[in-house]
Design a protein around this motif. Structure first.
Motif, mmCIF file in Angstrom:
data_model
loop_
_atom_site.group_PDB
_atom_site.id
_atom_site.type_symbol
_atom_site.label_atom_id
_atom_site.label_comp_id
_atom_site.label_asym_id
_atom_site.label_seq_id
_atom_site.Cartn_x
_atom_site.Cartn_y
_atom_site.Cartn_z
ATOM 1 N N SER A 153 3.184 10.199 -7.073
ATOM 2 C CA SER A 153 4.147 10.692 -8.067
ATOM 3 C C SER A 153 3.528 10.782 -9.451
ATOM 4 O O SER A 153 3.884 11.646 -10.248
ATOM 5 C CB SER A 153 5.379 9.801 -8.097
ATOM 6 O OG SER A 153 5.039 8.514 -8.558
ATOM 7 N N THR A 154 2.580 9.898 -9.765
ATOM 8 C CA THR A 154 1.958 9.902 -11.084
ATOM 9 C C THR A 154 0.918 11.010 -11.227
ATOM 10 O O THR A 154 0.914 11.753 -12.204
ATOM 11 C CB THR A 154 1.292 8.538 -11.364
ATOM 12 O OG1 THR A 154 2.266 7.517 -11.226
ATOM 13 C CG2 THR A 154 0.703 8.489 -12.754
ATOM 14 N N PHE A 155 0.033 11.111 -10.242
ATOM 15 C CA PHE A 155 -1.069 12.059 -10.354
ATOM 16 C C PHE A 155 -0.876 13.320 -9.531
ATOM 17 O O PHE A 155 -1.571 14.302 -9.757
ATOM 18 C CB PHE A 155 -2.371 11.379 -9.911
ATOM 19 C CG PHE A 155 -2.755 10.227 -10.773
ATOM 20 C CD1 PHE A 155 -3.126 10.426 -12.091
ATOM 21 C CD2 PHE A 155 -2.744 8.927 -10.287
ATOM 22 C CE1 PHE A 155 -3.480 9.366 -12.889
ATOM 23 C CE2 PHE A 155 -3.104 7.866 -11.085
ATOM 24 C CZ PHE A 155 -3.469 8.080 -12.399
ATOM 25 N N GLY A 156 0.012 13.301 -8.582
ATOM 26 C CA GLY A 156 0.162 14.432 -7.664
ATOM 27 C C GLY A 156 0.575 15.707 -8.360
ATOM 28 O O GLY A 156 -0.059 16.755 -8.204
ATOM 29 N N GLY A 157 1.619 15.665 -9.137
ATOM 30 C CA GLY A 157 2.111 16.863 -9.825
ATOM 31 C C GLY A 157 1.078 17.449 -10.767
ATOM 32 O O GLY A 157 0.748 18.634 -10.688
ATOM 33 N N PRO A 158 0.517 16.657 -11.679
ATOM 34 C CA PRO A 158 -0.499 17.197 -12.588
ATOM 35 C C PRO A 158 -1.742 17.713 -11.858
ATOM 36 O O PRO A 158 -2.302 18.737 -12.251
ATOM 37 C CB PRO A 158 -0.854 16.017 -13.492
ATOM 38 C CG PRO A 158 0.361 15.141 -13.471
ATOM 39 C CD PRO A 158 0.928 15.301 -12.098
ATOM 40 N N ALA A 188 0.828 -1.201 0.000
ATOM 41 C CA ALA A 188 0.000 0.000 0.000
ATOM 42 C C ALA A 188 0.865 1.255 0.000
ATOM 43 O O ALA A 188 0.543 2.238 -0.662
ATOM 44 C CB ALA A 188 -0.939 -0.009 1.214
ATOM 45 N N SER A 189 1.956 1.222 0.734
ATOM 46 C CA SER A 189 2.867 2.362 0.750
ATOM 47 C C SER A 189 3.478 2.586 -0.631
ATOM 48 O O SER A 189 3.549 3.723 -1.117
ATOM 49 C CB SER A 189 3.969 2.130 1.779
ATOM 50 O OG SER A 189 4.912 3.164 1.732
ATOM 51 N N ALA A 190 3.884 1.524 -1.270
ATOM 52 C CA ALA A 190 4.450 1.645 -2.616
ATOM 53 C C ALA A 190 3.395 2.150 -3.594
ATOM 54 O O ALA A 190 3.675 3.003 -4.444
ATOM 55 C CB ALA A 190 5.000 0.292 -3.073
ATOM 56 N N LEU A 191 2.162 1.659 -3.451
ATOM 57 C CA LEU A 191 1.085 2.095 -4.335
ATOM 58 C C LEU A 191 0.775 3.576 -4.132
ATOM 59 O O LEU A 191 0.618 4.320 -5.097
ATOM 60 C CB LEU A 191 -0.171 1.257 -4.097
ATOM 61 C CG LEU A 191 -1.387 1.607 -4.943
ATOM 62 C CD1 LEU A 191 -1.091 1.341 -6.412
ATOM 63 C CD2 LEU A 191 -2.591 0.837 -4.474
ATOM 64 N N SER A 192 0.709 4.017 -2.875
ATOM 65 C CA SER A 192 0.422 5.433 -2.617
ATOM 66 C C SER A 192 1.554 6.318 -3.129
ATOM 67 O O SER A 192 1.303 7.401 -3.656
ATOM 68 C CB SER A 192 0.189 5.674 -1.131
ATOM 69 O OG SER A 192 1.382 5.510 -0.406
ATOM 70 N N THR A 193 2.789 5.859 -3.008
ATOM 71 C CA THR A 193 3.915 6.626 -3.552
ATOM 72 C C THR A 193 3.805 6.719 -5.073
ATOM 73 O O THR A 193 4.018 7.794 -5.653
ATOM 74 C CB THR A 193 5.234 5.956 -3.154
ATOM 75 O OG1 THR A 193 5.302 5.863 -1.736
ATOM 76 C CG2 THR A 193 6.427 6.729 -3.660
ATOM 77 N N THR A 194 3.450 5.627 -5.717
ATOM 78 C CA THR A 194 3.305 5.624 -7.166
ATOM 79 C C THR A 194 2.171 6.547 -7.604
ATOM 80 O O THR A 194 2.323 7.333 -8.546
ATOM 81 C CB THR A 194 3.036 4.190 -7.673
ATOM 82 O OG1 THR A 194 4.095 3.349 -7.236
ATOM 83 C CG2 THR A 194 2.927 4.136 -9.177
ATOM 84 N N VAL A 195 1.029 6.456 -6.926
ATOM 85 C CA VAL A 195 -0.116 7.307 -7.266
ATOM 86 C C VAL A 195 0.237 8.769 -7.040
ATOM 87 O O VAL A 195 -0.084 9.629 -7.874
ATOM 88 C CB VAL A 195 -1.358 6.890 -6.451
ATOM 89 C CG1 VAL A 195 -2.456 7.930 -6.549
ATOM 90 C CG2 VAL A 195 -1.867 5.541 -6.935
#
Length: 151
Positions: A94-99, A85-92
Motif C-alpha cells: 500500500s505504501t510503495f505499490g501505487g507510486p 509478514a502478511s501485515a508487512l507485505s500489505t503495508t509495503v
C-alpha cells in the motif's frame, strides 16, 4: 469254604471302581497342580518383564508429550511470524505499490514517446493472436504468408 454272595461281589466291584476313580482323580489333580505352578511361574516372569517395559513406555510417552508441546510452541510462533509478514507485505504494497506503478507507467510512456520520435528505427510488427481450433480463410492465410517474406 465260604461262598461269596452276589452282594459281596457287587461291594468288591464298587470298591475297585472307587479305587480306580480316586486314582484317576489323584493323577488329574497332580497334573492340575503342575499346570498351576507353571502358570504361576509364567505370570511372575511376565510381571518381572512388564514392569520395566511399562516404565520405559511411560518415559517415552512423557518425552513425546514434551516434544509435542515444543512443536506446538513452534507452530504458534510460525503462525505469528506469518501474520506479521502478511501485515508487512500489505503495508509495503500500500505504501510503495501505487507510486511504483505510476513511476513504471511514466517510464513506459517516456520510452514509447522516445521510440516514436526515432524515424530510422522501423516499428515493431503487431503481435498476432493465435486461437487454437479456429481456421483462417485462404485470403487471410495468403496475406499472413506474404507478410513474413520481405525482399
Amino acid at each position: 469254604m465260604h461262598t461269596v454272595s452276589g452282594g459281596e461281589v457287587a461291594g468288591i466291584l464298587v470298591a475297585v471302581f472307587w479305587a480306580i476313580l480316586v486314582s484317576f482323580l489323584a493323577v488329574a489333580l497332580a497334573r492340575l497342580a503342575q499346570t498351576l505352578k507353571a502358570t504361576t511361574k509364567l505370570v511372575a516372569d511376565v510381571t518381572d518383564q512388564a514392569v520395566p517395559l511399562l516404565a520405559d513406555a511411560s518415559a517415552a510417552v512423557r518425552s513425546a508429550q514434551t516434544q509435542i508441546d515444543r512443536v506446538d510452541a513452534i507452530a504458534s510462533d510460525v503462525q505469528e511470524v506469518t501474520s506479521n509478514a502478511s501485515a508487512l507485505s500489505t503495508t509495503v504494497a500500500s505504501t510503495f505499490g501505487g507510486p511504483l506503478v505510476k513511476v513504471a507507467a511514466f517510464g513506459y510512456g517516456v520510452r514509447r514517446a522516445i521510440a516514436g520520435r526515432k524515424e530510422d528505427v522501423p516499428a515493431k510488427p503487431p503481435r498476432r493472436t493465435v486461437i487454437v481450433g479456429r481456421t483462417i480463410s485462404a485470403s487471410r492465410r495468403a496475406k499472413r504468408d506474404s507478410r513474413g517474406k520481405r525482399d
